[in-house]
Structures are given as C-alpha cells and as structure tokens.
Design a protein around this motif. Structure first.
Motif, PDB file in Angstrom:
ATOM      1  N   ASP A  41       0.820  -1.202   0.000  1.00 32.78           N
ATOM      2  CA  ASP A  41       0.000   0.000   0.000  1.00 32.78           C
ATOM      3  C   ASP A  41       0.860   1.260   0.000  1.00 32.78           C
ATOM      4  O   ASP A  41       1.884   1.336   0.689  1.00 32.78           O
ATOM      5  CB  ASP A  41      -0.892  -0.017   1.246  1.00 32.78           C
ATOM      6  CG  ASP A  41      -1.981   1.033   1.189  1.00 32.78           C
ATOM      7  OD1 ASP A  41      -2.308   1.487   0.088  1.00 32.78           O
ATOM      8  OD2 ASP A  41      -2.495   1.385   2.270  1.00 32.78           O
ATOM      9  N   ARG A  42       0.437   2.250  -0.773  1.00 32.69           N
ATOM     10  CA  ARG A  42       1.177   3.512  -0.846  1.00 32.69           C
ATOM     11  C   ARG A  42       0.260   4.604  -1.370  1.00 32.69           C
ATOM     12  O   ARG A  42      -0.836   4.319  -1.875  1.00 32.69           O
ATOM     13  CB  ARG A  42       2.399   3.362  -1.758  1.00 32.69           C
ATOM     14  CG  ARG A  42       2.104   3.024  -3.208  1.00 32.69           C
ATOM     15  CD  ARG A  42       3.401   3.009  -4.013  1.00 32.69           C
ATOM     16  NE  ARG A  42       3.199   2.759  -5.416  1.00 32.69           N
ATOM     17  CZ  ARG A  42       3.291   1.570  -5.991  1.00 32.69           C
ATOM     18  NH1 ARG A  42       3.576   0.514  -5.245  1.00 32.69           N
ATOM     19  NH2 ARG A  42       3.114   1.439  -7.297  1.00 32.69           N
ATOM     20  N   PRO A  43       0.679   5.868  -1.259  1.00 36.71           N
ATOM     21  CA  PRO A  43      -0.171   6.957  -1.741  1.00 36.71           C
ATOM     22  C   PRO A  43      -0.427   6.856  -3.241  1.00 36.71           C
ATOM     23  O   PRO A  43       0.349   6.265  -3.999  1.00 36.71           O
ATOM     24  CB  PRO A  43       0.643   8.210  -1.402  1.00 36.71           C
ATOM     25  CG  PRO A  43       1.566   7.795  -0.320  1.00 36.71           C
ATOM     26  CD  PRO A  43       1.898   6.359  -0.594  1.00 36.71           C
ATOM     27  N   VAL A  44      -1.524   7.469  -3.678  1.00 33.50           N
ATOM     28  CA  VAL A  44      -1.886   7.441  -5.085  1.00 33.50           C
ATOM     29  C   VAL A  44      -0.817   8.166  -5.901  1.00 33.50           C
ATOM     30  O   VAL A  44      -0.371   9.260  -5.527  1.00 33.50           O
ATOM     31  CB  VAL A  44      -3.269   8.089  -5.299  1.00 33.50           C
ATOM     32  CG1 VAL A  44      -3.289   9.557  -4.894  1.00 33.50           C
ATOM     33  CG2 VAL A  44      -3.734   7.925  -6.736  1.00 33.50           C
ATOM     34  N   PRO A  45      -0.339   7.584  -7.006  1.00 33.32           N
ATOM     35  CA  PRO A  45       0.645   8.262  -7.855  1.00 33.32           C
ATOM     36  C   PRO A  45       0.072   9.549  -8.450  1.00 33.32           C
ATOM     37  O   PRO A  45      -1.125   9.659  -8.711  1.00 33.32           O
ATOM     38  CB  PRO A  45       0.949   7.223  -8.943  1.00 33.32           C
ATOM     39  CG  PRO A  45       0.568   5.909  -8.350  1.00 33.32           C
ATOM     40  CD  PRO A  45      -0.597   6.197  -7.459  1.00 33.32           C
ATOM     41  N   HIS A  46       0.958  10.494  -8.688  1.00 36.10           N
ATOM     42  CA  HIS A  46       0.530  11.803  -9.173  1.00 36.10           C
ATOM     43  C   HIS A  46      -0.189  11.698 -10.519  1.00 36.10           C
ATOM     44  O   HIS A  46      -1.217  12.371 -10.742  1.00 36.10           O
ATOM     45  CB  HIS A  46       1.744  12.735  -9.302  1.00 36.10           C
ATOM     46  CG  HIS A  46       1.395  14.085  -9.852  1.00 36.10           C
ATOM     47  ND1 HIS A  46       0.666  15.013  -9.135  1.00 36.10           N
ATOM     48  CD2 HIS A  46       1.651  14.652 -11.070  1.00 36.10           C
ATOM     49  CE1 HIS A  46       0.492  16.091  -9.876  1.00 36.10           C
ATOM     50  NE2 HIS A  46       1.087  15.907 -11.048  1.00 36.10           N
TER      51      HIS A  46
END
Length: 723
Positions: free
Chosen positions: A585-590
C-alpha cells in the motif's frame, strides 16, 4: 457395418451426389474435393459414423447437405444438425435453401415459430432441422420432440465437433449430451461429425463419444466403429505474420495507420468486450469504417453487422470470439488479432475465417503483455470447483424441489456465469436435471473428477506456452500451426514472415502514435448504480427486496477505466497489483490523481459535489485515503474521512455472486459520530471514493448509509471497474 441391401450402386450414387453438389454450389462444372465423396458414400451407402477433420473452406457442409438430399430421396427422415451458434445456423439455412433443401431451426429466438416448425416436421415437410446443443436439454423439446426425431431422422450431424471434447479450444458442456442422444438412435442411422480444429487428442476424444450406442458386428450392444477422414490443414491463401508491439498505444496506432492497407474487408479480434468497443471507437474517430461486435451486441444488430461485412459495406468488424464459427464470408481479406488467443488451435480456428475463396488473405497477430492475465482469468472461470459443485448439489437435495438459477444464487455463493456452467456440467454428468421451474437433483452419485480437471488444466497451460512459442518462432508459422494440430503433412508455406520476411509495414507514423495516445489517455467510464436488490436476500438475513428506494440509491458515478481497457486499464491493473496486501500500500501516484481530475472535469453532474467521503479499505487504506484527500485538496472540497469497518469490514472472496456479495457487506460498514455529525445538513452532493468496483454492493451499502445520514446525493468515484 455392412452396406444396406437397398443401397444404390456406387456409380449411381456418385452421379446423383454430383447432381446434388452442383445444385448446392450453383455451378455445373464443380466436382468433389478429395474425401468428400468418400464421406458421402460412408453415410448414405454404409450408414456409418464418420468424423471429418478438414480445413475451413474444404466443404464440410457440402457433405451433409448432399447426403441429406440423397437420404431424403430414399425416403429417410430429416437430417438433424446440432450447431453451436445462431449465426452459423443462419448461414446453414441460407446454403440449404440455395440447394433446394428445406431447412428450419428451433432456438431461443423463434419460440413463436415452434408450433409451425413442429407441424411441418410431422407432415414431412422439413429436410433439415438445426438445433443448438442447449436445445437438446430444453425440457419441452427433450420430452416432446427429441424421442421422435431420434427414431426417425435420416442423418445426425454434429457440427464443430471439437466442442464435444474437454480438450477442444471451445469446449461446451452441452455438447456432451450428444453421447446420450447417440445411444437412442436406430442402428442404421448414419452420423457425421465435422470440425476444422482438432488435434490428435481431440480426435481421440470425439471418436470415443461418437462410438456410443449401436450394435457391434456380432449383434451385441456395444460401441460403434467410427470412420475418421482427415485431410491436410494448410491454408494456401493465408499469409501469416506476427508484429510484437509492447504498448497498447503502439498497437492501436498501427491499426489507425495501416488498417486501410489490408486487402478487402476483414475482422479485428480482441480478447475482451471493452477492448473491442474502445478500439472500434478509436478507429471510427480516425476515419475508418468499422463497428464493434461482441457478446453484448443485440441479435438483430449482429445480423445487420454480419451482412454489412459480407457486402463489404464496412472495412472491418472489431470483434470478440462471439464472431467465430458462425460467420462465413468466403472473400474475407484479413484477420488481425489485437491480443493472442490462448492456444494455437483457437487461433487457427479464428484465422480460418479468412481467404476461403481468395488467392491471398493477410493474417497478423499483435500480442500484448496483458494476454496471459486474460488467459488466466478465462481459464479459471471455465473450470468447475469441487466446493462449489458440492454446495449446489447439497442445496438441491436439501430443497427437495426444483430451484431456479436465481434461487440458487441466494443459497450458494457462485457467480451467475460460473453457476450456469457448473449446472450444465452436473447435468451432463447425470447429477442434476433441468426440469420445468429450474434444476433438480437426480439422486445419482457424483464424484468430482479432480484428476480429469487437472489434466485439462495442464493441457491448457501447455497450449498457452505453445501460443507464446508461435509468437516467438522464426520458422514457418503455418507449419507451426499444423504441427499443433498434429497434421503430419506440415511443411514450409513460403509466404509467412518466417519464410519470406515481414510482409507488413512496421513503421508507425508519429501522427498515429499521437492519436492513439490521446485516445488511450482519455480517462472516464460511467459507473451505473445498482437499481434492484438481489432476489431471496431474506434467506441470507438481509431485509431488502425489490427496487432500491430512490431516497437511499446512489447517483450515476464514474471510474477512471475498466481493468480490461487497453489504456488506463493496464496501468491501473499494475497499480492495484502492486498495492495489494501488506507492504504494498502507498499513496496514489501523481499521474493517476491527474487522470482522476480529468474525469471530474468532464463529469456532467447536475450539481457539483460539496464534500468527499471514502470507502474504508482493508487492502489499500493509504491509496484510497490519499486519493480522497488529493481530490479534496485540488478541488477545494472538505474530506470528511472514511466510513467505519464493523467487525473487520466486508468479507467473502472476490467474484462471488450478487446475493452473497451484498450479504457479506451488509452490516459491516458504519458511520462514526464525527462523520455523521459532519453530514448533518450537508448542502449538496457527496463524492464517495473507492479503489475498485466489482459487484458495486459495497458502494451501494455505503451510499445508503450516507444518504440516511443526510447526504442529499452520493456520487461514486472509483479508480477501476472490474468489468
């Protein structure tokens, strides 16, 4: 089996057969191809069971239509043709009419004609009756008409006979019913099975099925001898090639730039419905006269599109495998695949549509890296699972009565398409029976044949690898396909890109690349809200039924893409695969957030949302929360936070049926006091954010909770749709 004592002399039969053939073809100079007359003589004179394996365009239909004409002239009953597709039936009926043969069909689309067809059969006014294999198990047809047909038909034809076999690329469980039908035929009834796509394993399996019933030469009940007539499968008109292009935009750009260069009109095959629709739209926007043809295309529209292609009114149909065995256009100029079928046998069958009456037809394969994922999905969907089979049988036994497919869905957690396939398999195996009102257990013992399914799975894995090998080979491609079909006449064709070098353009103009990129980078797919609760939810403890009330229903939503889409679908598939599970899990890519903003910018909502909430995620909480927060920051909308997970949140495996997906979500989402307080008096629509929508029940339940708490409207927004 010895010849019938009333059979005509061979020379007389040959003369009459030639007359019938020329009437069928409409040309006085035509003669039989090698093997055709041998098959006709075996059927008409010797009343044998015959399997014909010959390339597409050889004239298998001529064998059964000429045999029909001769048998009917002798006073025999009508020919019964088991045919797999309505489109194929339409072509067969048209061909029969040209030969002066009266052909009719009983199928799901002409129920209003059944009485008239039955009357014509009873009066002896029908020469050929075409039915689907599914029709053989329709209770009314099976009980009222099939026994008489089996007793009186003059010839039974099994078209596309590879469908009988587990090993066939287009296995259909209903074809297995033909074995039972064969055991009811009188000994003197000839049987013909035909196919263009059978390797040695399929031939062995089909022959075993065809031998069922009848009497041996000593008069004892036993298996029948089957005559197999097999010819060379090379297609001299086809020029094969493979163009490996890694990205979807390159493949689409090649089509945009070079579709017009391909000879005549043809077919562009894709692996998914979404790809067919997207490619057709992109090609039309680029000025090409094409149309999409898929399993979702309405029957009347299919007929119209088939005729348009036959008459060269359009350049191409962009199609799934829905356009396959049933389509006959002798001068089809090309077949192009945007994505590879899962086996060389399936590929040979599809490219066989081209060049049947032309000196040259072009065949080009453009494989994609996503092909293996699609193969894996369809392979898993077509294999019955023991736990699901046991659950279905247990439900039917415990009910003590017939249950419809819809009723079964609220008892066993099996998705509709898989449940229908499973019921067919159990029916063919004798464990269940289709009856008025649905399905009933027969009481016959049934054991899951794990060894058999493992063998089939391993065979499919090998065939998938053979398809990869075909893509990579630098030798003759036609010979490669022939060897995959166990054709020992295989030799270099001298025409394909392996023999003569690339015959197709490989350069792609920058303008076409830019057009394709622009098309594929356009995000945005409509997400339709659920309108109806599943049937029988009370059995699962969920107190809902009928239509979803307007005061709790979702509004129409949006997704960035379907996971099966060629452009954003592939990127999102990779993102979701990478972020699933602990540690991923990780932040949404730009760039994904930017695509979401593009979707929001083009969304034609009646009223702009005033706030954002999110569906709580067990697998990707950071991805979802960062997506919602990012939208809020860019759109200057307050992010109210996620709903709560109750008792761990929704449960159940992905891919279950609608009723169980709702039950597994019901009561497992909640609103905390803070979110409920912030919703009170909200002045406008609420944007509800999630990562993936499959069944849409999680979104539906979350939306109902938010509506009940005061949101005047809830607009769902997700990254991806599963379908």
């Amino acid at each position: 089996m010895p010849s019938s004592p009333t059979a005509p002399p061979a020379t007389d039969l040959r003369e009459r057969a030639t007359v019938a053939l020329r009437r069928l073809v409409g040309r006085d100079e035509v003669g039989f191809r090698e093997g055709q007359l041998e098959a006709i003589e075996a059927l008409v004179t010797s009343r044998r069971r015959v399997l014909v394996v010959q390339r597409t365009g050889w004239g298998k239909s001529a064998v059964y239509f000429v045999s029909t004409a001769l048998r009917r002239a002798e006073g025999a009953g009508p020919t019964v043709i088991v045919s797999p597709l309505l489109a194929l039936m339409r072509d067969q009926i048209a061909a029969a009419e040209r030969a002066g043969i009266r052909a009719v069909t009983l199928n799901s689309t002409n129920a209003d004609e059944w009485a008239a067809v039955s009357g014509a059969l009873a009066r002896g006014e029908v020469d050929v009756l075409l039915v689907s294999p599914e029709r053989l198990n329709n209770p009314r047809f099976r009980d009222e008409q099939l026994p008489a047909l089996a007793a009186t038909c003059g010839l039974l034809v099994v078209d596309e006979a590879h469908c009988i076999s587990d090993w066939g690329h287009d296995f259909r469980p209903d074809y297995r019913r033909i074995r039972d039908l064969l055991t009811t035929l009188p000994d003197e009834t000839p049987v013909l099975a035909t196919t263009a796509t059978a390797n040695a394993r399929v031939v062995t399996d089909v022959v075993e099925q065809l031998s069922a019933g009848g009497r041996d030469d000593d008069g004892s009940r036993g298996g029948r001898d089957v005559l197999t007539l097999r010819g060379p499968l090379a297609r001299a008109s086809l020029r094969l090639g493979v163009l490996p292009l890694a990205s979807p935009e390159q493949r689409l750009a090649w089509l945009i730039a070079h579709l017009a260069d391909l000879p005549g009109s043809g077919i562009v095959y894709t692996l998914t419905v979404a790809a067919a629709e997207d490619v057709a739209t992109a090609l039309r926007d680029a000025g090409h006269d094409v149309a999409a043809y898929t399993g979702r295309t309405e029957p009347a529209e299919r007929i119209r599109l088939e005729e348009a292609l036959r008459d060269n009114e359009i350049k191409a149909l962009v199609a799934t495998s829905a356009l396959g065995m049933g389509f006959d256009k002798p001068d089809l100029g090309f077949v192009l695949h945007l994505g590879a079928p899962s086996s060389p046998v399936a590929y040979y069958q599809q490219v066989g549509r081209a060049g049947r009456a032309t000196e040259r037809a072009d065949v080009l394969l453009m494989p994609g890296p996503e092909d293996k994922d699609i193969w894996r999905y369809f392979a898993s969907a077509s294999m019955p699972r023991q736990d699901q089979a046991d659950a279905v049988l247990r439900a039917l036994v415990e009910s003590g009565r017939a249950l419809s497919t819809v009723a079964l869905e609220s008892i066993v957690d099996v998705r509709r398409t898989r449940l229908e396939l499973l019921l067919k398999v159990l029916d063919v195996d004798g464990a269940v029976q289709r009856v008025p009102g649905g399905w009933a257990a027969t009481g016959q013992p049934w054991t899951y044949d794990a060894e058999r399914y493992q063998r089939v799975s391993e065979a499919r894995d090998r065939e998938q690898q053979l398809m990869v090998d075909y893509e990579r080979t630098d030798s003759c491609r036609m010979a490669f396909l022939q060897r995959c079909l166990d054709d020992d006449t295989a030799q270099d064709c001298g025409r394909c890109d392996g023999c003569a070098g690339a015959w197709f353009a490989t350069a792609i103009p920058d303008a076409a690349i830019n057009t394709a990129r622009s098309r594929l980078e356009q995000p945005g797919v409509v997400l339709e809200p659920r309108a109806q609760w599943p049937t029988g939810m009370d059995r699962l403890g969920v107190p809902v039924k009928g239509r979803i009330a307007p005061e709790v229903a979702l509004a129409q939503g949006r997704a960035v893409a379907r996971l099966s889409d060629l452009g954003w679908g592939q990127r999102l598939r990779e993102l979701l695969r990478a972020t699933a599970g602990e540690g991923g899990d990780r932040p949404v890519p730009h760039e994904v957030l930017r695509a979401v903003v593009d979707v929001l910018r083009t969304w034609d909502w009646a009223e702009r949302p005033v706030a954002i909430a999110s569906v709580p995620s067990r697998r990707r909480p950071e991805l979802v929360s960062s997506l919602a927060a990012g939208i809020g920051e860019l759109g200057r909308l307050p992010y109210l936070g996620p709903l709560d997970l109750v008792d761990g949140g929704p449960v159940g495996e992905p891919g279950g049926n609608s009723a169980f997906r709702l039950a597994n979500t019901w009561g497992r989402l909640g609103l905390g006091d803070d979110l409920r307080r912030r919703l009170s008096g909200i002045p406008g629509p609420l944007l509800l954010v999630d990562d993936v929508a499959d069944s849409r029940w999680t979104l539906t339940v979350a939306g109902a909770l938010l509506r009940e708490a005061g949101a005047p409207a809830v607009l769902p927004l997700v990254l991806a749709l599963e379908a």
